[in-house]
Design an enzyme around this catalytic site. Sequence first.
Site, PDB file in Angstrom:
ATOM      1  N   SER A  20     -35.513  51.000 -15.685  1.00  0.00           N
ATOM      2  CA  SER A  20     -35.082  49.726 -15.098  1.00  0.00           C
ATOM      3  C   SER A  20     -33.705  49.862 -14.483  1.00  0.00           C
ATOM      4  O   SER A  20     -32.876  50.656 -14.946  1.00  0.00           O
ATOM      5  CB  SER A  20     -35.041  48.645 -16.181  1.00  0.00           C
ATOM      6  OG  SER A  20     -34.484  47.444 -15.681  1.00  0.00           O
ATOM      7  N   TYR A  41     -31.903  45.787 -24.288  1.00  0.00           N
ATOM      8  CA  TYR A  41     -32.961  46.175 -23.359  1.00  0.00           C
ATOM      9  C   TYR A  41     -32.495  47.350 -22.500  1.00  0.00           C
ATOM     10  O   TYR A  41     -33.196  48.362 -22.361  1.00  0.00           O
ATOM     11  CB  TYR A  41     -33.325  44.983 -22.468  1.00  0.00           C
ATOM     12  CG  TYR A  41     -34.282  45.305 -21.353  1.00  0.00           C
ATOM     13  CD1 TYR A  41     -35.612  45.614 -21.620  1.00  0.00           C
ATOM     14  CD2 TYR A  41     -33.858  45.288 -20.020  1.00  0.00           C
ATOM     15  CE1 TYR A  41     -36.490  45.921 -20.578  1.00  0.00           C
ATOM     16  CE2 TYR A  41     -34.726  45.586 -18.984  1.00  0.00           C
ATOM     17  CZ  TYR A  41     -36.042  45.895 -19.265  1.00  0.00           C
ATOM     18  OH  TYR A  41     -36.906  46.198 -18.246  1.00  0.00           O
TER      19      TYR A  41
END
Length: 244
Positions: free
Chosen positions: A142, A155
């Site tokens: 990501s 995350y």
Amino acid sequence: MSGIEGKVVAITGASSGIGEATALLLAERGAKVVLGARRPERLRALAARIEQAGGEAAWARTDVTRLADLNGLVELARERFGRLDVLVSNAGIGLISPLDDLRVEDWEQMIDVNLKGVLFGIAAALPVFREQGSGHFVNTVSTAGLRIVPLQSVYAATKNAVRTVSEGLRQEAGDSLRVTVVSPGYVRTEFAEHIDPEVRAQLPDTMEKSGLEPDAVARAIAFAVEQPDGVDVGDIVVRPTAQA
């Protein structure tokens, strides 16, 4: 004949979003796809859609937090198609929140799915790739790991851990295996549905308004997969032009 045609590609998180789009695109280009996710009804429907379009697909309910499930997915590829050429470790979860909320169970779940799920995929596929003398790991991470922002620290940490593992794997892989890391930015998937509404309200409007369609990421994955032997596409970033 494309560099994808005939390849056997296993995909985790294949029941929706990026995983589903990747399965459809690769199957359209001639790959034999092996679908893994936790929702068997969606996998069954996706496999049927691929087969109706003339493609080849197999599927198995796969929870990436279970090594046995990843071993089963790899074995399904070998039993059905005789080999495994590519493992796309795409399953992921983003339970973002302020650290002050102390959502320790959410932290543990992200570590289990985002990091351990990739490691279990490596454990399942690496011996097969070594035996074959070829193979390709594609790991979805990501842009959250490239630009650290509030609410996404855990995350981002899991995604950066995968980035680190992937680079180590690339260096250990030798000249017969390939490793690709794909870093999507905002994508219109089910990601936001799992975020607390109060937290979601704090996210940038661009996440939902300007997010990419999953096919954009699928095309990036296809680009890496279709390269000839000896060409390793190491790192791809795919994000909306509107994303900061």
